[in-house]
Design an enzyme around this catalytic site. Structure first.
Site, PDB file in Angstrom:
ATOM      1  N   GLY A  14       3.716   1.409   2.347  1.00 35.05           N
ATOM      2  CA  GLY A  14       5.298  -0.099   1.354  1.00 35.05           C
ATOM      3  C   GLY A  14       6.133   0.716   0.621  1.00 35.05           C
ATOM      4  O   GLY A  14       7.017   0.169   0.437  1.00 35.05           O
ATOM      5  N   HIS A  31     -13.126   5.108  52.685  1.00 30.06           N
ATOM      6  CA  HIS A  31     -12.071   4.934  51.920  1.00 30.06           C
ATOM      7  C   HIS A  31     -10.709   5.683  53.101  1.00 30.06           C
ATOM      8  O   HIS A  31     -10.341   5.451  52.017  1.00 30.06           O
ATOM      9  CB  HIS A  31     -12.712   4.886  50.209  1.00 30.06           C
ATOM     10  CG  HIS A  31     -13.409   4.609  49.924  1.00 30.06           C
ATOM     11  ND1 HIS A  31     -13.214   3.083  49.518  1.00 30.06           N
ATOM     12  CD2 HIS A  31     -14.857   4.776  49.294  1.00 30.06           C
ATOM     13  CE1 HIS A  31     -14.517   3.337  48.981  1.00 30.06           C
ATOM     14  NE2 HIS A  31     -15.164   4.124  48.661  1.00 30.06           N
ATOM     15  N   ASN A  34       1.418   0.823  12.201  1.00 31.36           N
ATOM     16  CA  ASN A  34       0.631   1.188  13.691  1.00 31.36           C
ATOM     17  C   ASN A  34      -0.112   0.350  14.618  1.00 31.36           C
ATOM     18  O   ASN A  34      -0.845   0.617  14.481  1.00 31.36           O
ATOM     19  CB  ASN A  34      -0.439   2.648  13.315  1.00 31.36           C
ATOM     20  CG  ASN A  34       0.187   3.626  13.600  1.00 31.36           C
ATOM     21  OD1 ASN A  34       1.708   4.147  14.293  1.00 31.36           O
ATOM     22  ND2 ASN A  34      -0.624   4.752  12.606  1.00 31.36           N
ATOM     23  N   SER A  65       6.753   7.142  11.314  1.00 28.71           N
ATOM     24  CA  SER A  65       6.243   8.242  11.087  1.00 28.71           C
ATOM     25  C   SER A  65       6.159   9.111   9.750  1.00 28.71           C
ATOM     26  O   SER A  65       7.674   9.407   9.789  1.00 28.71           O
ATOM     27  CB  SER A  65       6.037   9.162  12.785  1.00 28.71           C
ATOM     28  OG  SER A  65       5.084  10.452  12.729  1.00 28.71           O
ATOM     29  N   GLU A 116       0.591  14.170  18.712  1.00 33.11           N
ATOM     30  CA  GLU A 116       0.110  15.181  16.683  1.00 33.11           C
ATOM     31  C   GLU A 116      -1.573  15.329  17.480  1.00 33.11           C
ATOM     32  O   GLU A 116      -1.852  15.905  16.338  1.00 33.11           O
ATOM     33  CB  GLU A 116       0.111  13.549  15.814  1.00 33.11           C
ATOM     34  CG  GLU A 116      -0.829  13.771  14.965  1.00 33.11           C
ATOM     35  CD  GLU A 116      -0.215  12.594  14.210  1.00 33.11           C
ATOM     36  OE1 GLU A 116       0.040  12.173  13.928  1.00 33.11           O
ATOM     37  OE2 GLU A 116      -1.645  11.827  13.469  1.00 33.11           O
ATOM     38  N   TYR A 117      -2.016  14.356  17.831  1.00 33.61           N
ATOM     39  CA  TYR A 117      -3.715  14.514  17.784  1.00 33.61           C
ATOM     40  C   TYR A 117      -3.548  16.510  18.805  1.00 33.61           C
ATOM     41  O   TYR A 117      -4.657  16.753  18.468  1.00 33.61           O
ATOM     42  CB  TYR A 117      -4.724  13.616  18.897  1.00 33.61           C
ATOM     43  CG  TYR A 117      -5.029  12.517  18.226  1.00 33.61           C
ATOM     44  CD1 TYR A 117      -4.495  11.671  17.481  1.00 33.61           C
ATOM     45  CD2 TYR A 117      -6.619  12.084  18.119  1.00 33.61           C
ATOM     46  CE1 TYR A 117      -5.029  10.815  16.480  1.00 33.61           C
ATOM     47  CE2 TYR A 117      -7.005  10.922  17.922  1.00 33.61           C
ATOM     48  CZ  TYR A 117      -6.733  10.390  16.678  1.00 33.61           C
ATOM     49  OH  TYR A 117      -6.548   9.219  16.091  1.00 33.61           O
ATOM     50  N   HIS A 141       3.613   9.467  20.216  1.00 30.19           N
ATOM     51  CA  HIS A 141       3.285  10.228  19.453  1.00 30.19           C
ATOM     52  C   HIS A 141       2.037  11.306  18.971  1.00 30.19           C
ATOM     53  O   HIS A 141       2.682  11.982  18.611  1.00 30.19           O
ATOM     54  CB  HIS A 141       4.578  10.037  18.476  1.00 30.19           C
ATOM     55  CG  HIS A 141       4.392  10.362  16.934  1.00 30.19           C
ATOM     56  ND1 HIS A 141       3.809  10.521  15.853  1.00 30.19           N
ATOM     57  CD2 HIS A 141       5.385  12.007  16.851  1.00 30.19           C
ATOM     58  CE1 HIS A 141       3.814  11.121  15.225  1.00 30.19           C
ATOM     59  NE2 HIS A 141       4.946  12.165  15.022  1.00 30.19           N
ATOM     60  N   ASN A 142       1.569   9.690  18.602  1.00 25.93           N
ATOM     61  CA  ASN A 142       0.327  10.498  17.579  1.00 25.93           C
ATOM     62  C   ASN A 142      -0.554  10.763  18.422  1.00 25.93           C
ATOM     63  O   ASN A 142      -1.588  11.803  18.282  1.00 25.93           O
ATOM     64  CB  ASN A 142       0.019   9.617  17.612  1.00 25.93           C
ATOM     65  CG  ASN A 142       0.041   8.265  15.846  1.00 25.93           C
ATOM     66  OD1 ASN A 142       1.427   8.735  15.799  1.00 25.93           O
ATOM     67  ND2 ASN A 142      -0.948   8.292  15.406  1.00 25.93           N
ATOM     68  N   LYS A 196       5.478   5.481  19.800  1.00 26.19           N
ATOM     69  CA  LYS A 196       4.959   5.598  18.711  1.00 26.19           C
ATOM     70  C   LYS A 196       3.018   6.179  19.153  1.00 26.19           C
ATOM     71  O   LYS A 196       2.477   7.193  18.419  1.00 26.19           O
ATOM     72  CB  LYS A 196       4.721   4.796  17.398  1.00 26.19           C
ATOM     73  CG  LYS A 196       4.018   5.398  15.895  1.00 26.19           C
ATOM     74  CD  LYS A 196       4.407   6.728  15.730  1.00 26.19           C
ATOM     75  CE  LYS A 196       3.971   6.747  13.727  1.00 26.19           C
ATOM     76  NZ  LYS A 196       2.077   6.583  14.534  1.00 26.19           N
ATOM     77  N   LYS A 246      -8.221   7.476  13.622  1.00 29.08           N
ATOM     78  CA  LYS A 246      -8.576   6.015  13.455  1.00 29.08           C
ATOM     79  C   LYS A 246      -8.076   4.831  15.174  1.00 29.08           C
ATOM     80  O   LYS A 246      -7.932   3.713  14.818  1.00 29.08           O
ATOM     81  CB  LYS A 246      -6.983   5.523  12.860  1.00 29.08           C
ATOM     82  CG  LYS A 246      -7.364   5.902  11.031  1.00 29.08           C
ATOM     83  CD  LYS A 246      -6.190   4.795  10.849  1.00 29.08           C
ATOM     84  CE  LYS A 246      -5.899   5.257   8.520  1.00 29.08           C
ATOM     85  NZ  LYS A 246      -5.988   6.852   9.128  1.00 29.08           N
ATOM     86  N   ARG A 273     -15.484  10.097  49.793  1.00 31.85           N
ATOM     87  CA  ARG A 273     -14.859   8.638  49.559  1.00 31.85           C
ATOM     88  C   ARG A 273     -14.883   8.117  51.219  1.00 31.85           C
ATOM     89  O   ARG A 273     -15.918   7.332  51.179  1.00 31.85           O
ATOM     90  CB  ARG A 273     -13.878   8.501  49.042  1.00 31.85           C
ATOM     91  CG  ARG A 273     -13.887   9.788  48.048  1.00 31.85           C
ATOM     92  CD  ARG A 273     -12.339   8.693  47.199  1.00 31.85           C
ATOM     93  NE  ARG A 273     -12.346   7.661  46.982  1.00 31.85           N
ATOM     94  CZ  ARG A 273     -10.987   6.675  47.417  1.00 31.85           C
ATOM     95  NH1 ARG A 273     -10.469   7.572  48.101  1.00 31.85           N
ATOM     96  NH2 ARG A 273     -10.642   5.601  47.301  1.00 31.85           N
ATOM     97  N   ALA A 287       0.627  -1.209   0.477  1.00 35.30           N
ATOM     98  CA  ALA A 287       0.406  -0.390   0.252  1.00 35.30           C
ATOM     99  C   ALA A 287       0.767   0.970  -0.179  1.00 35.30           C
ATOM    100  O   ALA A 287       2.196   1.007   0.166  1.00 35.30           O
ATOM    101  CB  ALA A 287      -1.211   0.446   0.894  1.00 35.30           C
TER     102      ALA A 287
HETATM  103  C1  6PG Z   1       1.908   9.399  11.221  1.00 34.85           C
HETATM  104  C2  6PG Z   1       0.550   9.553  11.777  1.00 34.85           C
HETATM  105  C3  6PG Z   1      -0.005   8.442  11.023  1.00 34.85           C
HETATM  106  C4  6PG Z   1      -1.275   8.536  11.715  1.00 34.85           C
HETATM  107  C5  6PG Z   1      -2.397   9.483  11.239  1.00 34.85           C
HETATM  108  C6  6PG Z   1      -3.565   9.243  10.911  1.00 34.85           C
HETATM  109  O1  6PG Z   1       2.993   9.985  12.563  1.00 34.85           O
HETATM  110  O2  6PG Z   1       2.889   9.491  10.653  1.00 34.85           O
HETATM  111  O3  6PG Z   1      -0.148   9.413  13.216  1.00 34.85           O
HETATM  112  O4  6PG Z   1       0.778   7.080  11.937  1.00 34.85           O
HETATM  113  O5  6PG Z   1      -2.326   7.061  10.408  1.00 34.85           O
HETATM  114  O6  6PG Z   1      -1.571  11.034  11.285  1.00 34.85           O
HETATM  115  O7  6PG Z   1      -4.202   8.897  12.251  1.00 34.85           O
HETATM  116  P1  6PG Z   1      -5.530   9.134  12.522  1.00 34.85           P
HETATM  117  O8  6PG Z   1      -6.505   8.654  11.324  1.00 34.85           O
HETATM  118  O9  6PG Z   1      -6.095   8.263  13.555  1.00 34.85           O
HETATM  119  O10 6PG Z   1      -6.054  11.063  12.991  1.00 34.85           O
END
Ligand code: 6PG
Length: 503
Positions: free
Chosen positions: A17, A476, A109, A135, A214-215, A210-211, A207, A285, A470, A14
């Site tokens: 890859g 507690h 991931n 990443s 990222e969020y 990291h995500n 990782k 995801k 509590r 994909a």
């Molecule tokens: C990266 C990203 C990647 C991730 C996308 C989508 O480090 O290259 O984190 O791994 O899959 O950013 O993430 P979401 O669909 O959850 O936003």
């Protein structure tokens, strides 16, 4: 009989890859590639033959047995298949063809628990398994990703030369990513954005964090945009220009850079900016959710990271929000008169919130290493993230420097650089928050980061009352401020005597 000529193999053609395979080939390694659907392998090889300077380094294999035989021993086989069942299924298909000492490297991931499980099983069978966070999306995979590998150190040593070659590189003096790679022409020199993270699932754990970061990074940027749009009435193009400017300073990052681009993109279908036509319902995801769930499990207040996941969930309730918008009332938004002043305040709010968010991510990793028996090197992790990955930013060099000054740093906010930044920026951050609240503008990540900041800097909190509650309904117990920690008391709150006993 196929002779073993490939330095490495890769399963899964994909987008990620294909790009990682080409990156490896560009660095002079011969790579055997295999895809479940043989047509895909054939198409990829044809594409390489037509377009890729390193075409001679790519060997397409239609059969799994032939693919494995083509790779020199000990074999290194990279998996870039859909995380989850597909990974397990691919491993099962590979195993009958592999020999003791061969190494599987999962670049998907994967959930780090799965990586730990797979590593244990495969090492029990005499193979090695490396879980490597990758990443940087498509472009990163092609020209230099950030790579976070874990497994046995011996297996890492075998993979290391290739991983260091294909990883993104940063300038040793400035920490800035080295750009300019092109097909067949990788960049040379610089510090590679990869290093051994630790055993079993540590790499995929890092990782995952990291995500999570990222969020929150993305959500904070979105809130800054939203404030400029709603409190200053700026259009997307104008806001894009502000992000362009911010990208020259301490906020400089890949995400700010692409935000500037995105906001200035005109709609190809009609007038105006494209971003105004993009539906405000975010997808995900799951890796942000995993980070937030792990923070809850470990009891680490990564509330801003969790808030970023919830913000996506709330956005996805588009139909409900539309219905509620005419029923649930809020204040009428009043435009702010002084654009320059508010923009600078929003910049500070973004920077302070970002410091809190990263502090949470690193605090989470610090707890995880104790819980899961790893020894994480936070300065190195921040270094690996300086190039190639989605959160790459000048800011990360500051984090590496902070852990260089103090490897045992309790919280990033306490490092002198970040302390100064947040102490100074917080007043404008508070002004921005007040305006958002008064005008009814939703900025959950800014607010959540501030709640973390104000909670963390408070030597006393309201949890004294909570502990009493509590103890009242559940016996507690509570500790007392005038007695040593670790001594617990219970009061018989409902009896007439109200006796206190030490328990
Ligand atoms: C990266 C990203 C990647 C991730 C996308 C989508 O480090 O290259 O984190 O791994 O899959 O950013 O993430 P979401 O669909 O959850 O936003």
């Amino acid at each position: 009989m196929q002779t073993a000529t490939a330095d490495i193999g890769l399963v899964g053609l994909a987008v990620m890859g294909q790009n990682l395979a080409l990156n490896i080939a560009d660095h002079g390694y011969t790579i055997a590639v295999f895809n479940r659907n043989a047509d895909k392998t054939r198409e990829f090889v044809e594409h390489c033959e037509r377009n890729e300077p390193s075409r001679a380094n790519v060997i397409g294999c239609a059969e799994m047995a032939e693919f494995v035989r083509t790779i020199k021993r000990p074999r290194k086989i990279v998996l870039l298949v859909k995380a989850g069942e597909a990974t397990d299924a691919t491993i099962e298909n590979l195993l009958p063809h592999m020999e003791a000492g061969d190494i599987i490297i999962d670049g998907g991931n994967a959930h780090w628990h799965d990586t730990t499980r797979r590593e244990k099983r495969l090492s029990g069978l005499g193979f090695a398994f490396i879980g490597s966070g990758v990443s940087g999306g498509e472009t990163g995979a092609r020209f230099g990703p950030s790579l976070m590998p874990s497994g046995t150190f011996e297996a890492w040593q075998s993979l290391e030369p290739i991983w260091r070659d294909i990883a993104a590189k940063v300038d040793a003096n400035t920490g800035k990513p080295l750009e300019g790679a092109a097909p067949g022409k990788p960049v040379s020199g610089g510090i590679p954005c990869t290093a051994y993270i630790g055993p079993n699932g540590a790499g995929h754990y890092v990782k995952m964090v990291h995500n999570g970061i990222e969020y929150i990074d993305m959500q904070l940027i979105c809130e800054a945009y939203w404030l400029m749009k709603n409190l200053l009435g700026m259009d997307a193009g104008e806001i894009g220009k502000i992000f362009e400017k911010w990208n020259q300073g301490e906020l400089s990052s890949f995400l700010v850079e692409i935000t500037a681009d995105i906001l200035q993109q005109k709609d190809p279908d009609s007038d105006g900016f494209l971003v105004d036509k993009v539906l405000d319902a975010a997808g995900q995801k799951g890796t942000g959710l995993w980070t937030a769930a792990n923070a809850l499990t470990l009891g680490i207040p990564a509330n801003a990271i969790a808030e970023a996941v919830f913000a996506r969930a709330l956005s996805a309730l588009k139909d409900e929000r539309v219905a509620a918008s005419s029923l649930l009332k809020g204040p009428v938004v009043k435009l702010e008169p002084d654009r320059a002043v508010l923009i600078e305040a929003i910049r500070n709010a973004l920077y302070c919130s970002k410091i809190c968010a990263y502090a949470q991510g690193f605090q989470l990793m610090a707890e995880a290493q104790l819980e899961y028996g790893w020894q994480l090197d936070f300065g190195t992790i921040a270094q690996i993230w300086q190039g190639g990955c989605i959160i790459r930013a000048g800011f990360l060099r500051k984090i590496t420097e902070a852990y260089g000054r103090n490897p045992g740093l309790m919280n990033l906010m306490l490092d002198p650089y970040f302390l100064e930044a947040i102490n100074q920026g917080q007043y404008q951050w508070r002004q921005v928050m007040s305006l958002a609240v008064i005008n009814g503008i939703s900025v959950p990540a800014f607010g959540s980061a501030m709640a973390y900041y104000d909670g963390y800097r408070s030597s006393t909190l309201s949890a004294n009352l909570l502990q009493a509650q509590r103890d009242f309904f559940g016996a507690h117990t509570y500790e007392r401020t005038d007695k040593p920690r670790g001594k617990f008391f219970h009061l018989d709150w409902s009896s007439s005597e109200r006796n206190q006993v030490e328990v």
